[in-house]
Design an enzyme around this catalytic site. Sequence first.
Site, PDB file in Angstrom:
ATOM      1  N   GLY A 191      -3.855  -4.328  10.459  1.00 18.59           N
ATOM      2  CA  GLY A 191      -4.262  -2.928  10.892  1.00 18.59           C
ATOM      3  C   GLY A 191      -4.455  -1.992  10.083  1.00 18.59           C
ATOM      4  O   GLY A 191      -4.389  -2.275   8.758  1.00 18.59           O
ATOM      5  N   ASN A 213       0.909  -1.266  -0.032  1.00 14.17           N
ATOM      6  CA  ASN A 213       0.159   0.000   0.004  1.00 14.17           C
ATOM      7  C   ASN A 213       0.790   1.224   0.003  1.00 14.17           C
ATOM      8  O   ASN A 213       1.960   1.201   0.661  1.00 14.17           O
ATOM      9  CB  ASN A 213      -0.878   0.045   1.368  1.00 14.17           C
ATOM     10  CG  ASN A 213      -1.629   1.321   1.261  1.00 14.17           C
ATOM     11  OD1 ASN A 213      -2.609   1.756   0.327  1.00 14.17           O
ATOM     12  ND2 ASN A 213      -1.643   2.014   2.678  1.00 14.17           N
ATOM     13  N   THR A 214       0.362   2.237  -0.769  1.00 14.46           N
ATOM     14  CA  THR A 214       1.056   3.519  -0.523  1.00 14.46           C
ATOM     15  C   THR A 214       0.151   4.490   0.174  1.00 14.46           C
ATOM     16  O   THR A 214      -0.856   4.707  -0.032  1.00 14.46           O
ATOM     17  CB  THR A 214       1.610   4.164  -2.119  1.00 14.46           C
ATOM     18  OG1 THR A 214       2.038   5.477  -1.690  1.00 14.46           O
ATOM     19  CG2 THR A 214       0.324   4.306  -2.865  1.00 14.46           C
ATOM     20  N   HIS A 215       0.874   5.179   1.313  1.00 13.74           N
ATOM     21  CA  HIS A 215       0.073   6.113   2.043  1.00 13.74           C
ATOM     22  C   HIS A 215       0.552   7.580   2.103  1.00 13.74           C
ATOM     23  O   HIS A 215       1.748   7.720   2.257  1.00 13.74           O
ATOM     24  CB  HIS A 215       0.093   5.676   3.524  1.00 13.74           C
ATOM     25  CG  HIS A 215      -0.825   6.334   4.637  1.00 13.74           C
ATOM     26  ND1 HIS A 215      -2.007   6.339   4.525  1.00 13.74           N
ATOM     27  CD2 HIS A 215      -0.393   7.295   5.427  1.00 13.74           C
ATOM     28  CE1 HIS A 215      -2.428   7.167   5.546  1.00 13.74           C
ATOM     29  NE2 HIS A 215      -1.438   7.623   6.124  1.00 13.74           N
TER      30      HIS A 215
END
Length: 204
Positions: free
Chosen positions: A147, A111-113
């Site tokens: 999470g 994922n990229t956040h």
Amino acid sequence: MAAARLVVLVSGSGTNLQALLDAIHEDPEGFGAEIVAVGADREGIAGLERATRAGIPTFVRKVGDYAARQEWDQALTEATAAYEPDLVVSAGFMKIVGKGFLDLFGGRFVNTHPALLPSFAGAHGVRDALAYGVKVTGCTVHFVDDGVDTGPIIAQGVVHVRDEDDEGALHERIKEVERQLLVDVVGRLARNGYRIEGRKVIIP
Ligand code: GAR
């Protein structure tokens, strides 16, 4: 070595997806990965158009079409698994996946956040960082665990906050860094392989 198969999940404009498409297009042999499908949780988004323009198959699984969240998760898992990905990339995919998805793709779901995790997890990373008054923020590419934005970190990029920034301006500057970081990380994971030791990700 065969190119790693990527399924990319999107919910919006898909500029991170586009950066991957462009990098692969520029060097199809050397990049080490190919995008075999793009999935989304909604229709009518630019991310899906980008995929179609590039000749890549797409699928949409909307939460609202299923009686229970778990059924949606199973449908998303099956649609993704049908393309036999080596890596799944969440590039602006604004849904939390469930246990079924993670059982199959845990350890290979990236994922990229748009913030420097563990600060400002969740759906409003840019807004929350700005509201807190931080002077530096950025982006984090990480593996997804059960999470919210808590999985092992692969790489981070730093962006300085300016006094005049609003959420949109700051997010645009973050996304410039983020697109390069995501391309770099996905390429290295695909070409070099990797191992996850506790919280540490090692790309040899
Ligand atoms: C990216 O900045 C990504 O980090 C963020 O959405 C944007 C998608 O941009 N994701 C999240 O906030 C997930 N919590 P894009 O659609 O132009 O690639």
